[in-house]
Design an enzyme around this catalytic site. Structure first.
Site, mmCIF file in Angstrom:
data_model
loop_
_atom_site.group_PDB
_atom_site.id
_atom_site.type_symbol
_atom_site.label_atom_id
_atom_site.label_comp_id
_atom_site.label_asym_id
_atom_site.label_seq_id
_atom_site.Cartn_x
_atom_site.Cartn_y
_atom_site.Cartn_z
ATOM 1 N N ASN A 207 0.847 -1.200 0.000
ATOM 2 C CA ASN A 207 0.000 0.000 0.000
ATOM 3 C C ASN A 207 0.876 1.241 0.000
ATOM 4 O O ASN A 207 2.093 1.148 -0.053
ATOM 5 C CB ASN A 207 -0.962 -0.040 1.190
ATOM 6 C CG ASN A 207 -0.209 -0.131 2.501
ATOM 7 O OD1 ASN A 207 0.592 0.739 2.840
ATOM 8 N ND2 ASN A 207 -0.435 -1.212 3.240
ATOM 9 N N LYS A 286 7.698 -17.717 -10.795
ATOM 10 C CA LYS A 286 7.061 -16.532 -11.378
ATOM 11 C C LYS A 286 5.838 -16.958 -12.210
ATOM 12 O O LYS A 286 5.944 -17.900 -13.008
ATOM 13 C CB LYS A 286 8.077 -15.807 -12.259
ATOM 14 C CG LYS A 286 7.576 -14.495 -12.794
ATOM 15 C CD LYS A 286 8.623 -13.839 -13.668
ATOM 16 C CE LYS A 286 8.028 -12.623 -14.334
ATOM 17 N NZ LYS A 286 8.719 -12.253 -15.552
ATOM 18 N N PHE A 324 -4.265 3.879 14.799
ATOM 19 C CA PHE A 324 -4.688 4.878 13.816
ATOM 20 C C PHE A 324 -5.943 4.348 13.139
ATOM 21 O O PHE A 324 -6.149 3.128 13.085
ATOM 22 C CB PHE A 324 -3.594 5.096 12.759
ATOM 23 C CG PHE A 324 -2.507 6.011 13.228
ATOM 24 C CD1 PHE A 324 -1.604 5.600 14.200
ATOM 25 C CD2 PHE A 324 -2.387 7.290 12.709
ATOM 26 C CE1 PHE A 324 -0.604 6.449 14.644
ATOM 27 C CE2 PHE A 324 -1.394 8.148 13.138
ATOM 28 C CZ PHE A 324 -0.499 7.727 14.112
ATOM 29 N N LYS A 338 -13.270 1.279 15.992
ATOM 30 C CA LYS A 338 -11.963 0.597 16.002
ATOM 31 C C LYS A 338 -11.313 0.672 17.378
ATOM 32 O O LYS A 338 -10.693 -0.278 17.829
ATOM 33 C CB LYS A 338 -11.022 1.217 14.959
ATOM 34 C CG LYS A 338 -11.332 0.754 13.544
ATOM 35 C CD LYS A 338 -10.400 1.332 12.508
ATOM 36 C CE LYS A 338 -10.960 1.019 11.114
ATOM 37 N NZ LYS A 338 -10.297 1.743 10.038
ATOM 38 N N LYS A 342 -10.541 -2.951 19.082
ATOM 39 C CA LYS A 342 -9.137 -3.363 19.230
ATOM 40 C C LYS A 342 -8.635 -3.176 20.665
ATOM 41 O O LYS A 342 -7.446 -3.351 20.936
ATOM 42 C CB LYS A 342 -8.253 -2.596 18.239
ATOM 43 C CG LYS A 342 -8.613 -2.894 16.769
ATOM 44 C CD LYS A 342 -7.796 -2.112 15.768
ATOM 45 C CE LYS A 342 -8.487 -2.100 14.415
ATOM 46 N NZ LYS A 342 -7.742 -2.754 13.345
HETATM 47 N N1 CTP Z 1 -4.146 -2.748 12.022
HETATM 48 C C1 CTP Z 1 -3.487 -3.880 12.486
HETATM 49 N N2 CTP Z 1 -3.573 -5.032 11.792
HETATM 50 C C2 CTP Z 1 -4.299 -5.112 10.657
HETATM 51 C C3 CTP Z 1 -4.975 -3.959 10.185
HETATM 52 C C4 CTP Z 1 -4.874 -2.791 10.896
HETATM 53 O O1 CTP Z 1 -2.823 -3.801 13.518
HETATM 54 N N3 CTP Z 1 -4.361 -6.262 10.009
HETATM 55 C C5 CTP Z 1 -4.037 -1.502 12.812
HETATM 56 C C6 CTP Z 1 -3.417 -0.350 12.066
HETATM 57 O O2 CTP Z 1 -2.008 -0.289 12.331
HETATM 58 C C7 CTP Z 1 -4.130 0.850 12.658
HETATM 59 C C8 CTP Z 1 -5.479 0.297 13.033
HETATM 60 O O3 CTP Z 1 -5.339 -1.120 13.125
HETATM 61 O O4 CTP Z 1 -3.506 1.332 13.825
HETATM 62 C C9 CTP Z 1 -6.586 0.614 12.058
HETATM 63 O O5 CTP Z 1 -6.188 0.282 10.757
HETATM 64 P P1 CTP Z 1 -7.128 0.622 9.526
HETATM 65 O O6 CTP Z 1 -6.410 0.235 8.273
HETATM 66 O O7 CTP Z 1 -7.640 2.012 9.664
HETATM 67 O O8 CTP Z 1 -8.383 -0.291 9.754
HETATM 68 P P2 CTP Z 1 -8.658 -1.828 9.731
HETATM 69 O O9 CTP Z 1 -8.646 -2.352 11.117
HETATM 70 O O10 CTP Z 1 -7.780 -2.529 8.743
HETATM 71 O O11 CTP Z 1 -10.179 -1.848 9.245
HETATM 72 P P3 CTP Z 1 -10.813 -1.460 7.815
HETATM 73 O O12 CTP Z 1 -9.789 -1.826 6.785
HETATM 74 O O13 CTP Z 1 -12.042 -2.263 7.765
HETATM 75 O O14 CTP Z 1 -11.086 0.031 7.864
#
Ligand code: CTP
Length: 398
Positions: A207, A286, A324, A338, A342
């Site tokens: 990403n 590959k 975040f 979230k 979490k």
């Molecule tokens: N995060 C994590 N592990 C994942 C995904 C996210 O620890 N597999 C953490 C990120 O580092 C961030 C937080 O969770 O601090 C929120 O990440 P975000 O990408 O905003 O959300 P997601 O939990 O992935 O949910 P969604 O994609 O449904 O918005």
């Protein structure tokens, strides 16, 4: 408490504003040693600076009357802080590449005190990639920067490049002279950057995250006295000196490493953009094209562990956890969900559709939300300033 501040003036039109800065530092009781490059003396006279600082202004590496050529070492040893303002593109380049060919640049090299750089120049010069890369090099070495302001510039244009208000420079100087040590004896683990999920030996899914926010948090925590573990996905950024660095690649690897260290940590901040999905079966070779142009290549994805959720389940009573929320809609509502799901104490809500916020930007626009429901929107700030605000909130929760 009175400190000794070195003020290095380089050749920009904003040099005249430094007279006010020197005068106000003196009024605040500090000792001020002014150094000027030859170019700076074209914009404002050493006599003005001598009168305001109450001491000889240093301009020449080879001037015996000024104490001869080891003077730069003597001066450097006296400083509690060195401020370069205004900092021209040329002087920033010299600092970034270790050149020492005049009094001020040799003082910079011999100096071991913190350095604050205040760039000021034409917008195109400031935004030039070479200048930005030089700034990034210095930031990686731990130099502090004040973002230039926007507005009318002396060259007749308008844009980014103005010297910040003297009041703002003074404020940052005072912060750097009395650094907070409020994370002493605390261990903090930060994750940063993106993760990579392999498709085959040459391709992967990732990403846009660059790691800037997480690395800024690691630097801020270090400067406030913490022991810092930085778990980072692949990033171009220089590793902050002094962190325990754990480089990782995939989300699973990041999760395993963080679980290993979690129990020893007081604070955990999840700033990484963790890939939510990985490829179910990574190809050993590959994946080749074929003659059959109607063939569809389908990647089957499975969900990665949610790292913060896993850590949240194992959280102990005094551990503070921060996450975040990168959102494109219903930002605050989604962020609050979230925070709870979490098991976090604080969440940094980030609308990634806002210009100059989120992935890869140098600035960010966030709202800090805690468990008690307090919601603090912050204005657009550099990622360093956002990091300081997040750490302030963490300290308040400790
Ligand atoms: N995060 C994590 N592990 C994942 C995904 C996210 O620890 N597999 C953490 C990120 O580092 C961030 C937080 O969770 O601090 C929120 O990440 P975000 O990408 O905003 O959300 P997601 O939990 O992935 O949910 P969604 O994609 O449904 O918005």
């Amino acid at each position: 408490m009175a400190k000794t501040v070195g003020i290095g003036i380089t050749g920009g039109i904003a040099a005249y504003k430094i007279a006010d800065l020197v005068s106000r530092l003196k009024k605040d009781g500090h000792e001020v040693i002014v150094m000027m490059t030859a170019a700076a003396t074209n914009f404002i006279t050493p006599l003005t600076m001598k009168t305001l600082s109450g001491r000889e202004v240093l301009t020449d590496l080879w001037n015996e009357a000024q104490g001869f050529n080891v003077q730069h070492i003597d001066v450097a040893e006296q400083l509690d802080l060195l401020v370069i303002a205004p900092a021209t593109a040329n002087f920033i380049a010299k600092m970034a590449h270790g050149l020492g060919d005049d009094l001020l640049s040799t003082v910079v090299l011999a100096n071991t005190a913190p350095v604050l750089v205040v760039p000021s120049m034409n917008t195109n010069m400031f935004e030039n990639r070479i200048v930005q890369n030089n700034i990034a090099i210095l930031q990686d070495y731990g130099y502090h920067f004040l973002e230039p302001g926007s507005g009318h510039l002396a060259c007749g244009t308008a844009g980014r490049g103005r010297l910040p208000e003297v009041q703002d420079i003074l404020h940052r100087i005072e912060e750097l002279l009395s650094p907070k040590q409020d994370l002493k004896n605390k261990r903090i683990m930060v994750n940063a950057g993106s993760t990579r999920e392999d498709i085959d030996p040459v391709r992967f899914i990732t990403n846009r995250s660059t790691g800037k926010m997480g690395y800024a948090l690691a630097r801020e925590a270090l400067s406030r006295g913490a022991e810092v573990i930085l778990v980072s996905g692949p990033s171009q950024l220089a590793v902050p000196v002094g962190v325990r660095f754990i480089p990782v690649r995939s989300a699973q690897e990041m999760c395993e490493e963080m679980l290993k260290y979690q129990a020893d940590c007081d604070i955990i901040i999840g700033a990484a953009a963790v890939g939510d999905f990985r490829v179910a079966r990574v190809a050993g070779q590959k994946i080749k094209k074929t003659e059959d142009k109607t063939r569809q290549v389908v990647l089957e994805l499975v969900e990665n562990p949610d790292i913060l959720k896993e850590l949240g389940k194992r959280k102990t009573e005094h551990m503070i956890m921060v996450g975040f929320a990168a959102e494109t809609e219903n930002v605050l509502e989604n962020a609050k969900k979230k925070l709870l799901s979490k098991n976090l104490d604080l969440i940094v809500a980030n609308d990634v559709t806002v210009e100059e916020a989120g992935f890869a930007a140098d600035t960010n626009v966030v709202t800090l939300i805690d468990r008690a429901g307090s919601c603090r929107p912050l204005p657009k700030m550099s990622k360093d300033e956002v990091a300081a605000a997040i750490i302030d909130s963490v300290v308040a929760l400790l």
